[in-house]
Design a protein around this motif. Structure first.
Motif, PDB file in Angstrom:
ATOM      1  N   VAL A   1      -6.206 -10.559   0.428  1.00  0.00           N
ATOM      2  CA  VAL A   1      -5.383 -10.083  -0.766  1.00  0.00           C
ATOM      3  C   VAL A   1      -5.522  -8.733  -1.205  1.00  0.00           C
ATOM      4  CG1 VAL A   1      -5.630 -10.641  -3.188  1.00  0.00           C
ATOM      5  CG2 VAL A   1      -5.451 -12.481  -1.603  1.00  0.00           C
ATOM      6  N   ILE A   2      -6.942  -8.273  -0.793  1.00  0.00           N
ATOM      7  CA  ILE A   2      -7.109  -6.712  -1.464  1.00  0.00           C
ATOM      8  C   ILE A   2      -6.250  -5.959  -0.290  1.00  0.00           C
ATOM      9  CG2 ILE A   2      -8.766  -4.839  -1.107  1.00  0.00           C
ATOM     10  CD1 ILE A   2     -10.875  -7.055  -1.697  1.00  0.00           C
ATOM     11  N   MET A   3      -6.273  -6.086   0.888  1.00  0.00           N
ATOM     12  CA  MET A   3      -5.323  -5.388   1.864  1.00  0.00           C
ATOM     13  C   MET A   3      -3.689  -5.438   1.483  1.00  0.00           C
ATOM     14  SD  MET A   3      -6.979  -5.586   5.436  1.00  0.00           S
ATOM     15  CE  MET A   3      -6.045  -4.140   6.139  1.00  0.00           C
ATOM     16  N   ILE A   4      -3.340  -6.599   1.042  1.00  0.00           N
ATOM     17  CA  ILE A   4      -2.062  -6.751   0.615  1.00  0.00           C
ATOM     18  C   ILE A   4      -1.770  -5.830  -0.723  1.00  0.00           C
ATOM     19  CG2 ILE A   4      -0.181  -8.254  -0.448  1.00  0.00           C
ATOM     20  CD1 ILE A   4      -1.564 -10.369   1.531  1.00  0.00           C
ATOM     21  N   PHE A   5      -2.843  -5.965  -1.661  1.00  0.00           N
ATOM     22  CA  PHE A   5      -2.489  -4.923  -2.698  1.00  0.00           C
ATOM     23  C   PHE A   5      -2.787  -3.409  -2.510  1.00  0.00           C
ATOM     24  CE2 PHE A   5      -3.918  -8.452  -5.681  1.00  0.00           C
ATOM     25  CZ  PHE A   5      -2.750  -8.410  -6.514  1.00  0.00           C
ATOM     26  N   GLU A   6      -3.439  -3.075  -1.464  1.00  0.00           N
ATOM     27  CA  GLU A   6      -3.428  -1.749  -1.050  1.00  0.00           C
ATOM     28  C   GLU A   6      -1.884  -1.525  -0.439  1.00  0.00           C
ATOM     29  OE1 GLU A   6      -6.422  -1.644   1.924  1.00  0.00           O
ATOM     30  OE2 GLU A   6      -8.282  -1.519   0.232  1.00  0.00           O
ATOM     31  N   MET A   7      -1.507  -2.253   0.460  1.00  0.00           N
ATOM     32  CA  MET A   7      -0.180  -1.877   1.004  1.00  0.00           C
ATOM     33  C   MET A   7       0.860  -1.868   0.021  1.00  0.00           C
ATOM     34  SD  MET A   7      -0.062  -4.143   4.489  1.00  0.00           S
ATOM     35  CE  MET A   7      -0.845  -5.532   3.982  1.00  0.00           C
ATOM     36  N   ILE A   8       0.824  -2.777  -1.109  1.00  0.00           N
ATOM     37  CA  ILE A   8       1.861  -2.705  -2.093  1.00  0.00           C
ATOM     38  C   ILE A   8       1.881  -1.505  -2.842  1.00  0.00           C
ATOM     39  CG2 ILE A   8       2.489  -3.817  -4.219  1.00  0.00           C
ATOM     40  CD1 ILE A   8       1.848  -6.538  -2.978  1.00  0.00           C
ATOM     41  N   LEU A   9       0.467  -1.043  -3.347  1.00  0.00           N
ATOM     42  CA  LEU A   9       0.343   0.244  -4.104  1.00  0.00           C
ATOM     43  C   LEU A   9       0.736   1.249  -3.319  1.00  0.00           C
ATOM     44  CD1 LEU A   9      -2.830  -0.941  -5.978  1.00  0.00           C
ATOM     45  CD2 LEU A   9      -0.544  -0.746  -6.756  1.00  0.00           C
ATOM     46  N   SER A  10       0.253   1.380  -1.859  1.00  0.00           N
ATOM     47  CA  SER A  10       0.637   2.775  -1.289  1.00  0.00           C
ATOM     48  C   SER A  10       2.152   2.873  -1.170  1.00  0.00           C
ATOM     49  CB  SER A  10       0.159   2.450   0.185  1.00  0.00           C
ATOM     50  OG  SER A  10       0.654   1.607   0.909  1.00  0.00           O
ATOM     51  N   MET A  11       2.772   1.888  -0.796  1.00  0.00           N
ATOM     52  CA  MET A  11       4.413   2.043  -0.999  1.00  0.00           C
ATOM     53  C   MET A  11       4.796   2.373  -2.329  1.00  0.00           C
ATOM     54  SD  MET A  11       6.063   1.657   1.899  1.00  0.00           S
ATOM     55  CE  MET A  11       4.976   2.732   2.248  1.00  0.00           C
ATOM     56  N   VAL A  12       4.349   1.639  -3.452  1.00  0.00           N
ATOM     57  CA  VAL A  12       4.821   2.092  -4.830  1.00  0.00           C
ATOM     58  C   VAL A  12       4.459   3.651  -5.024  1.00  0.00           C
ATOM     59  CG1 VAL A  12       4.387   1.870  -7.321  1.00  0.00           C
ATOM     60  CG2 VAL A  12       4.559  -0.253  -5.794  1.00  0.00           C
ATOM     61  N   LEU A  13       3.541   3.941  -4.490  1.00  0.00           N
ATOM     62  CA  LEU A  13       3.118   5.429  -4.622  1.00  0.00           C
ATOM     63  C   LEU A  13       3.969   6.193  -3.731  1.00  0.00           C
ATOM     64  CD1 LEU A  13       1.223   7.533  -5.955  1.00  0.00           C
ATOM     65  CD2 LEU A  13      -0.268   7.305  -4.034  1.00  0.00           C
ATOM     66  N   CYS A  14       4.237   5.902  -2.727  1.00  0.00           N
ATOM     67  CA  CYS A  14       5.342   6.632  -1.591  1.00  0.00           C
ATOM     68  C   CYS A  14       6.694   6.563  -2.186  1.00  0.00           C
ATOM     69  CB  CYS A  14       5.243   6.089  -0.378  1.00  0.00           C
ATOM     70  SG  CYS A  14       5.905   7.057   1.060  1.00  0.00           S
ATOM     71  N   CYS A  15       6.919   5.543  -2.887  1.00  0.00           N
ATOM     72  CA  CYS A  15       8.535   5.509  -3.302  1.00  0.00           C
ATOM     73  C   CYS A  15       8.440   6.530  -4.590  1.00  0.00           C
ATOM     74  CB  CYS A  15       8.990   4.135  -3.563  1.00  0.00           C
ATOM     75  SG  CYS A  15       9.159   2.956  -2.088  1.00  0.00           S
ATOM     76  N   GLY A  16       7.495   6.404  -5.292  1.00  0.00           N
ATOM     77  CA  GLY A  16       7.461   7.191  -6.810  1.00  0.00           C
ATOM     78  C   GLY A  16       7.306   8.590  -6.282  1.00  0.00           C
ATOM     79  N   ILE A  17       6.797   9.087  -5.246  1.00  0.00           N
ATOM     80  CA  ILE A  17       6.614  10.511  -4.849  1.00  0.00           C
ATOM     81  C   ILE A  17       8.301  10.754  -4.503  1.00  0.00           C
ATOM     82  CG2 ILE A  17       5.692  12.046  -3.120  1.00  0.00           C
ATOM     83  CD1 ILE A  17       3.092  10.471  -3.136  1.00  0.00           C
ATOM     84  N   ARG A  18       8.892   9.800  -3.465  1.00  0.00           N
ATOM     85  CA  ARG A  18      10.097  10.344  -3.137  1.00  0.00           C
ATOM     86  C   ARG A  18      11.133  10.409  -4.361  1.00  0.00           C
ATOM     87  NH1 ARG A  18      12.915   5.913  -0.127  1.00  0.00           N
ATOM     88  NH2 ARG A  18      10.805   5.454   0.305  1.00  0.00           N
ATOM     89  N   ASN A  19      11.108   9.571  -5.356  1.00  0.00           N
ATOM     90  CA  ASN A  19      12.042   9.615  -6.610  1.00  0.00           C
ATOM     91  C   ASN A  19      11.414  10.591  -7.653  1.00  0.00           C
ATOM     92  OD1 ASN A  19      13.471   7.583  -5.227  1.00  0.00           O
ATOM     93  ND2 ASN A  19      12.292   5.866  -6.570  1.00  0.00           N
ATOM     94  N   SER A  20      10.465  11.332  -7.514  1.00  0.00           N
ATOM     95  CA  SER A  20       9.990  12.111  -8.572  1.00  0.00           C
ATOM     96  C   SER A  20      10.833  13.620  -8.243  1.00  0.00           C
ATOM     97  CB  SER A  20       8.579  12.528  -8.550  1.00  0.00           C
ATOM     98  OG  SER A  20       8.156  13.011  -7.455  1.00  0.00           O
ATOM     99  N   SER A  21      10.932  14.259  -9.798  1.00  0.00           N
ATOM    100  CA  SER A  21      11.701  15.678  -9.340  1.00  0.00           C
ATOM    101  C   SER A  21      10.779  16.507  -8.875  1.00  0.00           C
ATOM    102  CB  SER A  21      12.308  15.778 -10.725  1.00  0.00           C
ATOM    103  OG  SER A  21      11.198  16.148 -11.837  1.00  0.00           O
ATOM    104  N   VAL A  22      10.949  17.508  -8.051  1.00  0.00           N
ATOM    105  CA  VAL A  22      10.185  18.445  -7.718  1.00  0.00           C
ATOM    106  C   VAL A  22       9.810  19.442  -8.619  1.00  0.00           C
ATOM    107  CG1 VAL A  22      10.107  20.185  -6.105  1.00  0.00           C
ATOM    108  CG2 VAL A  22      11.304  18.352  -5.451  1.00  0.00           C
ATOM    109  N   TYR A  23       8.695  19.968  -8.982  1.00  0.00           N
ATOM    110  CA  TYR A  23       8.291  20.646 -10.047  1.00  0.00           C
ATOM    111  C   TYR A  23       8.194  22.319  -9.692  1.00  0.00           C
ATOM    112  CZ  TYR A  23       3.903  19.046  -8.493  1.00  0.00           C
ATOM    113  OH  TYR A  23       2.946  18.572  -7.629  1.00  0.00           O
TER     114      TYR A  23
END
Length: 163
Positions: free
Chosen positions: A141-163
């Motif tokens: 369960v901990i590893m599944i949460f780690e995988m989900i959160l890493s993908m959320v962070l990765c997608c959030g970085i992709r969708n964020s505007s460059v400053y």
């Protein structure tokens, strides 16, 4: 594991999609290996118990033959005895004089001489298997949460505007 953790932490700090993607891939591979090892261990639990008993017997023989207290065999046997609350194998070796028990068994077990480590190992793999399963589920369960959160962070970085 340190390398995988480093990939995740450094990837999050640097906001690197590549590092976070690599972290995610490593987590997926580790998760698959843990699931495969868990299934294999459950299917072959009798063979594993037999191998652990054989390892204990070899360490016990080595501990009986060793002269010094710094012997690896004595350390292994003492660890088995203290962890499993047992004292000696259930073979003919166990019928030796009480001399070895004073050296290898915990003080509390010296009075009770019928606690076979082979029986305790069997109990560990049959009676307490559910504890190992619970620990494996928690890790999964901990590893599944780690995988989900890493993908959320990765997608959030992709969708964020460059400053």
């Amino acid at each position: 594991m340190m390398f995988v953790g480093f990939l995740g932490c450094y990837g999050a700090i640097q906001e690197s999609q590549c590092l976070l993607g690599t972290f995610f891939t490593c987590l997926v591979i580790l998760f698959a290996c843990e699931v495969a090892a868990g299934i294999w261990g459950f299917v072959n639990k009798d063979q594993i118990a037999k191998d652990v008993k054989q390892f204990y017997d070899q360490a016990f023989q080595q501990a009986l033959m060793a002269d010094s207290d710094s012997s690896n065999g004595k350390a292994v046997v003492k660890t088995f005895h203290e962890t499993l609350d047992c004292c000696g194998p259930d073979t003919a070796i166990g019928a030796l004089p009480v001399l070895w028990r004073e050296d290898l068994c915990p003080k509390a077990l010296q009075k009770v001489l019928n606690l076979s480590c082979h029986k305790k190992i069997d109990e560990l793999f049959s009676g307490k298997l559910y504890l190992i399963g619970i620990a494996a589920i928690v890790v999964a369960v901990i590893m599944i949460f780690e995988m989900i959160l890493s993908m959320v962070l990765c997608c959030g970085i992709r969708n964020s505007s460059v400053y």
